[in-house]
Design a protein around this motif. Sequence first.
Motif, PDB file in Angstrom:
ATOM      1  N   ALA A 203     -37.838 -14.778 -33.183  1.00  0.00           N
ATOM      2  CA  ALA A 203     -36.776 -13.809 -32.909  1.00  0.00           C
ATOM      3  C   ALA A 203     -36.531 -12.921 -34.120  1.00  0.00           C
ATOM      4  O   ALA A 203     -36.340 -11.700 -33.990  1.00  0.00           O
ATOM      5  N   GLU A 204     -36.550 -13.505 -35.297  1.00  0.00           N
ATOM      6  CA  GLU A 204     -36.335 -12.718 -36.511  1.00  0.00           C
ATOM      7  C   GLU A 204     -37.463 -11.706 -36.715  1.00  0.00           C
ATOM      8  O   GLU A 204     -37.228 -10.575 -37.153  1.00  0.00           O
ATOM      9  N   ALA A 205     -38.689 -12.131 -36.386  1.00  0.00           N
ATOM     10  CA  ALA A 205     -39.824 -11.206 -36.528  1.00  0.00           C
ATOM     11  C   ALA A 205     -39.714 -10.051 -35.537  1.00  0.00           C
ATOM     12  O   ALA A 205     -40.032  -8.898 -35.866  1.00  0.00           O
ATOM     13  N   ILE A 206     -39.246 -10.349 -34.316  1.00  0.00           N
ATOM     14  CA  ILE A 206     -39.108  -9.307 -33.300  1.00  0.00           C
ATOM     15  C   ILE A 206     -38.057  -8.278 -33.720  1.00  0.00           C
ATOM     16  O   ILE A 206     -38.208  -7.074 -33.485  1.00  0.00           O
ATOM     17  N   LYS A 207     -36.999  -8.728 -34.356  1.00  0.00           N
ATOM     18  CA  LYS A 207     -35.927  -7.819 -34.773  1.00  0.00           C
ATOM     19  C   LYS A 207     -36.407  -6.748 -35.739  1.00  0.00           C
ATOM     20  O   LYS A 207     -35.816  -5.670 -35.831  1.00  0.00           O
ATOM     21  N   THR A 208     -37.478  -7.028 -36.461  1.00  0.00           N
ATOM     22  CA  THR A 208     -37.964  -6.084 -37.471  1.00  0.00           C
ATOM     23  C   THR A 208     -38.967  -5.081 -36.907  1.00  0.00           C
ATOM     24  O   THR A 208     -39.415  -4.196 -37.628  1.00  0.00           O
ATOM     25  N   LYS A 209     -39.343  -5.220 -35.630  1.00  0.00           N
ATOM     26  CA  LYS A 209     -40.365  -4.342 -35.059  1.00  0.00           C
ATOM     27  C   LYS A 209     -39.833  -2.921 -34.872  1.00  0.00           C
ATOM     28  O   LYS A 209     -38.699  -2.718 -34.428  1.00  0.00           O
ATOM     29  N   ALA A 210     -40.686  -1.978 -35.177  1.00  0.00           N
ATOM     30  CA  ALA A 210     -40.342  -0.571 -34.970  1.00  0.00           C
ATOM     31  C   ALA A 210     -40.315  -0.265 -33.479  1.00  0.00           C
ATOM     32  O   ALA A 210     -40.946  -0.972 -32.676  1.00  0.00           O
ATOM     33  N   PRO A 211     -39.593   0.785 -33.055  1.00  0.00           N
ATOM     34  CA  PRO A 211     -39.541   1.132 -31.632  1.00  0.00           C
ATOM     35  C   PRO A 211     -40.932   1.430 -31.070  1.00  0.00           C
ATOM     36  O   PRO A 211     -41.790   1.990 -31.766  1.00  0.00           O
ATOM     37  N   PHE A 212     -41.118   1.078 -29.812  1.00  0.00           N
ATOM     38  CA  PHE A 212     -42.380   1.349 -29.118  1.00  0.00           C
ATOM     39  C   PHE A 212     -42.277   2.673 -28.370  1.00  0.00           C
ATOM     40  O   PHE A 212     -41.178   3.111 -27.996  1.00  0.00           O
ATOM     41  N   ASP A 213     -43.425   3.291 -28.149  1.00  0.00           N
ATOM     42  CA  ASP A 213     -43.457   4.435 -27.236  1.00  0.00           C
ATOM     43  C   ASP A 213     -43.304   3.943 -25.797  1.00  0.00           C
ATOM     44  O   ASP A 213     -42.542   4.510 -25.010  1.00  0.00           O
ATOM     45  N   VAL A 214     -44.063   2.890 -25.465  1.00  0.00           N
ATOM     46  CA  VAL A 214     -43.953   2.245 -24.146  1.00  0.00           C
ATOM     47  C   VAL A 214     -43.814   0.746 -24.364  1.00  0.00           C
ATOM     48  O   VAL A 214     -44.655   0.128 -25.026  1.00  0.00           O
ATOM     49  N   LEU A 215     -42.763   0.168 -23.804  1.00  0.00           N
ATOM     50  CA  LEU A 215     -42.582  -1.278 -23.823  1.00  0.00           C
ATOM     51  C   LEU A 215     -42.736  -1.784 -22.400  1.00  0.00           C
ATOM     52  O   LEU A 215     -41.990  -1.367 -21.493  1.00  0.00           O
ATOM     53  N   VAL A 216     -43.693  -2.670 -22.182  1.00  0.00           N
ATOM     54  CA  VAL A 216     -43.924  -3.272 -20.868  1.00  0.00           C
ATOM     55  C   VAL A 216     -43.227  -4.630 -20.845  1.00  0.00           C
ATOM     56  O   VAL A 216     -43.440  -5.459 -21.729  1.00  0.00           O
ATOM     57  N   VAL A 217     -42.411  -4.858 -19.836  1.00  0.00           N
ATOM     58  CA  VAL A 217     -41.713  -6.134 -19.689  1.00  0.00           C
ATOM     59  C   VAL A 217     -42.363  -6.899 -18.541  1.00  0.00           C
ATOM     60  O   VAL A 217     -42.221  -6.538 -17.379  1.00  0.00           O
ATOM     61  N   GLY A 218     -43.117  -7.936 -18.879  1.00  0.00           N
ATOM     62  CA  GLY A 218     -43.856  -8.697 -17.878  1.00  0.00           C
ATOM     63  C   GLY A 218     -45.344  -8.629 -18.147  1.00  0.00           C
ATOM     64  O   GLY A 218     -45.869  -7.560 -18.504  1.00  0.00           O
ATOM     65  N   GLY A 219     -46.039  -9.768 -17.976  1.00  0.00           N
ATOM     66  CA  GLY A 219     -47.449  -9.817 -18.326  1.00  0.00           C
ATOM     67  C   GLY A 219     -48.377 -10.189 -17.196  1.00  0.00           C
ATOM     68  O   GLY A 219     -49.452 -10.748 -17.424  1.00  0.00           O
ATOM     69  N   GLY A 220     -47.986  -9.901 -15.954  1.00  0.00           N
ATOM     70  CA  GLY A 220     -48.868 -10.145 -14.824  1.00  0.00           C
ATOM     71  C   GLY A 220     -49.853  -9.004 -14.641  1.00  0.00           C
ATOM     72  O   GLY A 220     -50.043  -8.183 -15.546  1.00  0.00           O
ATOM     73  N   ALA A 309     -32.886 -11.403 -29.845  1.00  0.00           N
ATOM     74  CA  ALA A 309     -33.478 -10.199 -30.413  1.00  0.00           C
ATOM     75  C   ALA A 309     -33.483  -9.077 -29.380  1.00  0.00           C
ATOM     76  O   ALA A 309     -33.490  -9.323 -28.171  1.00  0.00           O
ATOM     77  N   THR A 310     -33.481  -7.841 -29.872  1.00  0.00           N
ATOM     78  CA  THR A 310     -33.534  -6.676 -28.989  1.00  0.00           C
ATOM     79  C   THR A 310     -34.693  -5.777 -29.397  1.00  0.00           C
ATOM     80  O   THR A 310     -34.854  -5.455 -30.578  1.00  0.00           O
ATOM     81  N   LEU A 311     -35.495  -5.410 -28.416  1.00  0.00           N
ATOM     82  CA  LEU A 311     -36.606  -4.482 -28.629  1.00  0.00           C
ATOM     83  C   LEU A 311     -36.162  -3.080 -28.223  1.00  0.00           C
ATOM     84  O   LEU A 311     -35.369  -2.916 -27.289  1.00  0.00           O
ATOM     85  N   LYS A 312     -36.684  -2.071 -28.916  1.00  0.00           N
ATOM     86  CA  LYS A 312     -36.348  -0.684 -28.624  1.00  0.00           C
ATOM     87  C   LYS A 312     -37.618   0.072 -28.226  1.00  0.00           C
ATOM     88  O   LYS A 312     -38.707  -0.204 -28.743  1.00  0.00           O
ATOM     89  N   ALA A 313     -37.472   1.029 -27.322  1.00  0.00           N
ATOM     90  CA  ALA A 313     -38.628   1.809 -26.880  1.00  0.00           C
ATOM     91  C   ALA A 313     -38.174   3.152 -26.329  1.00  0.00           C
ATOM     92  O   ALA A 313     -37.047   3.298 -25.841  1.00  0.00           O
ATOM     93  N   LYS A 314     -39.090   4.130 -26.412  1.00  0.00           N
ATOM     94  CA  LYS A 314     -38.808   5.440 -25.843  1.00  0.00           C
ATOM     95  C   LYS A 314     -38.914   5.415 -24.319  1.00  0.00           C
ATOM     96  O   LYS A 314     -38.281   6.208 -23.626  1.00  0.00           O
ATOM     97  N   SER A 315     -39.739   4.511 -23.792  1.00  0.00           N
ATOM     98  CA  SER A 315     -39.851   4.331 -22.345  1.00  0.00           C
ATOM     99  C   SER A 315     -40.175   2.866 -22.073  1.00  0.00           C
ATOM    100  O   SER A 315     -40.720   2.160 -22.924  1.00  0.00           O
TER     101      SER A 315
END
Length: 528
Positions: A203-220, A309-315
């Motif tokens: 979770a701590e590592a995820i918090k440091t990630k820069a925003p994504f252009d596209v964040l996909v939620v789900g891996g099917g 943790a919270t992820l950020k993305a443009k889309s």
Amino acid sequence: MLDADLKTQLKTYLEKIVQPIELVASLDDGEKSRELEGLLQDIAALSDKIAYARRDDDARRPSFAIARVGTDVAVRFAGIPMGHEFTSLVLALLQVGGHPAKLDPAVADQIRDLEGDYRFETFMSLSCQSCPDTVQALNLMSVLNPNIRHVAIDGALFQDEVEARQVMAVPTVFLNGEPFDQGRMTIEQILAKLDTGAAQRAAEAIKTKAPFDVLVVGGGPAGAAAAIYAARKGIRTGVAAERFGGQVLDTMAIENFISVPYTEGPKLATALEQHVREYDVDIMNLQRAEELIPAGADGLIGVRLASGATLKAKSVVLSTGARWRNMNVPGEQEYRNKGVTYCPHCDGPLFKGKRVAVIGGGNSGVEAAIDLAGIVAHVTLLEFDTQLRADEVLQRKLRSLPNVRIIVNAQTTEVSGDGQKVTGLVYKDRVGGDTHRLELEGVFVQIGLLPNTDWLKGTVALSPRGEIEVDGHGRTSVPGVFAAGDATTVPYKQIVIAMGEGSKAALSAFDHLIRTSAPAESATAAAA
């Protein structure tokens, strides 16, 4: 035991062994012991780095250990690891023999650093497509850390032990004699339970990630396709998935994936992940999304995870798929994995010679009843509707079986048990209103799927069925948020359709990024 073609293929794999190993058997006078001995002798004959010995030093017979000569490195199988577990056998031979496994170095170090004594036992069945992942994960862990021991046990061969330890679903894992977990598990999931600080570090590592252009939620299939199409555009792409592969991991035979006449779910899921990893995609596994936060003043959409943790993305592309639908009757959850199950292929062998019910008269339910009829003493299929909904060819096959009873207009009202396992089922006749009880030991639920969208209520427009409403471009009601796959209103929940919709959603997300960034770029250029 092995045919000529399989011997030839196996011999090629065994050439990768670099350290001598020994196959040590514990046998009795039974037919299965003779089969196992034949298999082990066949394997030993294929490589000069493999020796065979019979020592009968283990209480479970037939069983055998694969041991690295002169070391404490070993894994054990109780039974004959064919069927879905043949791959587990081959990998164990290679890994005990010193061939390096494909594993993240950080994960390998985490395994080696585990302290304490870990004695794992996994009850599996050879027809279970979920079991190999767990078996292979624990085998590899035992190769990397001498404090870890693992034996994979074929429940169909050791029925007395299955009964005594009340194993009613596979895979079921025990640690140091106590229940550890049930269901498919990856190395990362096992480590998360053993290394209690792992989740917080992630979770701590995820918090440091820069925003994504596209964040996909789900891996099917939808999520994998979206990630690939986004990454191919050269934009920063991430995938947050509770388990990569999704519902495909629980699928047995796949015969309608165009250009591939036959494959199986776990195999396809592995191929999906390997394909995604060929691109610069940040895969964050074991991450469950809990909240979608529409874009604020910074123009970034947020996805808050269960870890905090919270992820950020443009889309964002939502592809959270679906899960098995529950009956929602008293006793169902209490006896889940204690007689109530959702995978006939996985758990069917544990009910050999017993009486079971299948709930649902669609294709899945009828196929389950047909499969189970060849294993159990008797199958009762209950359908809520006035008639079965399965394809006619399946219905004809089902009706031809002597140990199957079909009941329509049946509303299941309760699963009963003795506190430890299922003992019966109660249903109501929807025509006459009478209540009936069936005495049985297993209930296989096959009544369809529910979209994994509870976490989106109040944020994204959902249909009355809980599906994400999308337009022809995969757009949702929230700007910058797209959706694809079984979680959406797109009809016909099929793998090939999910992949197409995932690709479309990613392309739409890319188009959105171009259009929303263009004015700002133009203004900057004009000012210059």
